[in-house]
Write an enzyme that holds these catalytic residues in place. Structure first.
Site, PDB file in Angstrom:
ATOM      1  N   GLU A 161       0.802  -1.221   0.000  1.00 32.28           N
ATOM      2  CA  GLU A 161       0.000   0.000   0.000  1.00 32.28           C
ATOM      3  C   GLU A 161       0.837   1.276   0.000  1.00 32.28           C
ATOM      4  OE1 GLU A 161      -0.722  -2.580   2.048  1.00 32.28           O
ATOM      5  OE2 GLU A 161      -2.710  -3.193   1.380  1.00 32.28           O
ATOM      6  N   HIS A 193      -9.778  -4.533  11.081  1.00 28.97           N
ATOM      7  CA  HIS A 193     -10.469  -4.349   9.804  1.00 28.97           C
ATOM      8  C   HIS A 193     -11.765  -3.557   9.950  1.00 28.97           C
ATOM      9  CE1 HIS A 193      -7.662  -7.396   8.478  1.00 28.97           C
ATOM     10  NE2 HIS A 193      -8.146  -7.384   7.261  1.00 28.97           N
TER      11      HIS A 193
END
Lengths: 459, 332
Positions: free
Chosen positions: A194, A263
């Site tokens: 990322e 998450h």
């Protein structure tokens, strides 16, 4: 021509120092780079080098002197045959203008606090699209895909990159079909990296391309947040307007279901704090499509916060080419007793609460902010001045939330209109638990919204 | 290392050599002046000087072509001067004035020039590496043969995003020259105390990126290596790594007393390996220039730098309404 050597500033904060030692003596000839003195700052002893060549004609401040102010003449340097009296001009003044430009002064001039009389920012009340546009039930997922496909057809500089966006057709199937239509030059699978691909996307945007960078979820974008904020958001300002990052960072944000603490986080408040970013967090499919198309066309970096639970929801979407402007809230339901302000998935609690409150005879006005930066302050103020009560709803953490910001804004700008304190309904101040019952408890609920409304309406 | 050794490849024209001399000297004198202005309080905050490393950018710029991009860290003044940015605009940015490249809003570490394809000027160690690969990505996307010169230091070379970038740059064959300016110290930490394997140029091997070590105190050696690297990139073969061994004479920033190395170490470098002195000797011994010719150049450069300093003092501070401009771009 003889010149004065001035006491140097040797750190960003130094105002004075100790002239610890003269390494060069009067009469010595010095060259550029020679150490002529040692100066003690508050942090260290620094060597002071000559910049020009010449003869050290006179030492004005003896070694051992403490508290020598920066820019005090400490010696005179000149050519053979000159004397210390030949100094041509007084020491160059330090940027005197600096005094006048204190940050406080600038803030006072630029952002005056609202006086008692309320100045409501202008409100855009034009319809988002013509009332006669044909509508078709569409999922949020399809609407987002259609937005990207339409913009990619219109502009060859637009491309999508991210993990599993191409051959896998998107981890949440948002990019389904794009690889087939646009090919692997414009629909690019990245490695799981990322920080790296957020930086590559930003660099491509500096060069004028218009990347859509998908994060599989915004939870993973914490790896990339330096590039998003320090590179994408700030470069336009740091370059004096020469170059910026026309791009979109998008992906699901917030809690899904039972995926645990790492998450399940809502980043709305984080990104909304950053000047230079624009932030959208749509609820409906029509807004998702119109806002994403606007985001792709926008010359600034846009954070586009989606929601996994909403991907499968269907809403009517107009079958025309349209965009939704940033900074324009949507009033989903008009009401007179209380204003409910929300965005993204928070809207489902706001709308459910409004339905149930109506059964109890309480009329709630429901505002969907749609974008958090820029934010439609005018629509909020108008509504609160009418209902005199406000409850905000979001899934994010309570401290430093969007609701906190709105509360402060309303208090500063419409205090006299409030009949009750603004209440913020938020997620709880805990990492997201996995256990089903605890997870439910950690999220904001419709019941909590109803309880808050009853509190502010004194029912 | 022999003192003041002649270039290994003297196959260079007089004009080229004089050009390198002039460009390197401009950087050195400019930086000395910047140090002086810092001492006078005219430049604030952090100010990282490039003195000693001049041959790196001058050698590499000699291999660039129209449309190539460059990007680097906060030690960026040399890169800007070498790619042709106006010394007045650079110095005025250092003093935080309206005439600066970023209208005074960027400072020493954050300057850009769209016109000269200079993409900063980045203050977060290593962040410019994926950004530079992104510039190369745009070249490939557009199908041109331009190259992105992406500079970083031996300190940055330990950041994770560098290797994320190596992987993608190799995978996608991006035309990027990774220039590692190894000046031996990551701020105050010597390379041997921070870096497990000293040969940083070999770190591309794991990704299939060729790399080589280059003498960064020899402008001709840098240029020769740069030609090889850019040819590789322009031919569509992907990235190339140059680890350019160099040395900064000054501290990490203006406020660094540099106690982590000896005065003798610095002095030895200056006396034996100085990149400007090297070219100067080449010019003199090859009878390409006389002492007087070089003195004339020195005088010219001094005038340019003095003018930049004057401009940077006289240019006004930015107007107060600049506080709120350039935060968002308007749609065209």
């Amino acid at each position: 021509m003889a010149t004065e050597l001035l006491m140097p500033a040797l750190s960003p904060t130094m105002e004075e120092g100790t002239l610890a030692k003269w390494v060069a003596k009067e009469g010595d000839s010095v060259n550029s780079g020679d150490i002529i003195a040692e100066i003690e700052t508050d942090k260290a002893t620094m060597e002071f080098e000559a910049v020009d060549e010449g003869i050290l004609l006179k030492i004005l401040v003896p070694e051992g002197s403490e508290g020598v102010k920066v820019n005090t003449p400490i010696a005179v340097i000149g050519e053979e045959g000159e004397s210390a009296g030949d100094v041509a001009q007084p020491a160059a003044p330090v940027a005197a203008a600096a005094e006048e430009v204190s940050p406080q002064g600038a803030a006072e001039e630029a952002a005056p606090l609202a006086p008692a009389q309320v100045a409501v920012p202008s409100v855009d009340v034009t319809p988002d699209y013509p009332a006669d546009a044909a509508l078709k039930p569409t999922t949020v997922r399809e609407a987002l895909r259609d937005a990207m496909a339409e913009e990619m057809r219109a502009d060859a500089d637009v491309f999508v990159m991210g993990e599993e966006v191409a051959e896998y057709q998107g981890a949440y199937k948002v990019t389904q079909g794009l690889l087939d239509e646009f090919g692997d030059k414009r629909v690019i699978d990245t490695p799981i990296t990322e920080h790296g691909f957020a930086g590559i996307g930003t660099g491509a945007a500096f060069a004028g391309l218009k990347p859509i960078v998908e994060f599989m979820t915004f939870n993973f974008a914490m790896q990339a947040i330096d590039q998003i904020i320090n590179s994408a958001a700030k470069t336009l300002y740091m370059s004096g307007g020469q170059m910026g990052a026309p791009m979109v960072f998008r992906g699901p944000n917030g809690a899904a279901a039972r995926v645990g603490a790492q998450h399940s986080q809502d980043y709305a408040a984080w990104y909304s704090a950053i000047p230079g970013l624009k932030v959208a967090m749509p609820y409906s499919a029509a807004d998702a499509k119109g806002l994403l198309k606007a985001a792709i066309r926008d010359p600034n970096p846009v954070i586009f916060l989606e929601n996994e639970i909403l991907y499968g929801r269907s809403f009517d979407v107009p079958q025309i080419d349209y965009t939704i402007p940033f900074g324009k809230a949507r009033i989903w339901r008009e009401g007179s007793d209380v204003t409910l302000v929300s965005f993204g998935i928070g809207m489902q609690y706001a709308l459910e609460a409004a339905d149930r409150l109506a059964e109890d005879g309480i009329s709630a006005e429901v505002i969907d902010l749609r974008t958090l930066r820029p934010l439609d302050y005018g629509t909020i103020l108008n509504s609160v001045m009418k209902t005199n009560r406000c409850v905000t709803i979001e899934e994010g953490f309570p401290v430093g939330s969007i609701g906190n910001h709105l509360s402060a804004y309303i208090m500063e700008n419409a205090f006299d209109y409030l009949d009750a304190p603004v209440i913020n309904c938020t997620g709880k101040d805990v990492p997201m638990p996995y256990a089903a019952n605890l997870e439910k408890l950690a999220l904001v609920t419709t019941d909590e919204v109803i309880a808050a409304v009853k509190q502010v309406t004194y029912r | 290392m022999a003192a003041k050794k002649p270039a290994k490849s003297p196959n260079v024209s007089k004009d080229e050599l004089l050009g390198y001399y002039r460009e390197m000297l401009l950087i050195r004198r400019f930086e000395e002046k910047a140090g002086q202005l810092y001492g006078m309080g005219l430049i604030g905050g952090f100010c990282h000087l490039y003195i000693g490393q001049e041959a790196v950018v001058v050698g590499l710029e000699a291999t660039s072509q129209e449309g190539d991009q460059r990007i680097t860290s906060y030690r960026d003044h040399g890169h800007m001067l070498a790619c042709g940015m106006d010394p007045n605009g650079v110095m005025a940015e250092l003093t935080g004035r309206e005439g600066g490249y970023s209208k005074g809003k960027g400072g020493s570490m954050h300057m850009f020039s769209k016109e000269k394809e200079f993409y900063g000027g980045h203050g977060i160690v290593g962040a410019q590496v994926p950004l530079g690969a992104g510039l190369a990505f745009a070249n490939k996307y557009r199908g041109n043969d331009n190259v992105s010169f992406t500079y970083f230091g031996d300190g940055s070379a330990n950041q994770g995003q560098v290797y994320e970038t190596f992987n993608m740059a190799a995978l996608w064959k991006l035309p990027v020259v990774f220039v590692i300016e190894n000046n031996q110290y990551a701020m105050g930490t010597a390379q041997k105390r921070s870096t497990s394997s000293p040969a940083i140029y070999t770190r591309g091997e794991a990704f299939g990126i060729p790399g080589e070590s280059v003498d960064g105190m020899d402008v001709l050696a840098v240029k020769a290596a740069g030609e090889k690297a850019t040819a590789h990139c322009r031919a569509g073969k992907g990235p190339y790594i140059l680890e350019v061994m160099t040395y900064r004479y000054r501290g990490h920033s203006m406020s660094d007393p540099a106690k982590y190395r000896t005065r003798e170490e610095v002095q030895k470098m200056r006396e034996e390996r100085d990149p400007i002195e090297g070219v100067r000797q080449m010019l003199l011994t090859g009878n390409h220039a006389t002492e007087d010719d070089l003195k004339a150049i020195d005088k010219d450069i001094k005038a340019v730098v003095n003018e930049a300093a004057e401009f940077s003092k006289e240019s006004p501070e930015p107007a107060l309404d600049e506080l709120y401009t350039d935060i968002y771009a308007e749609a065209v």
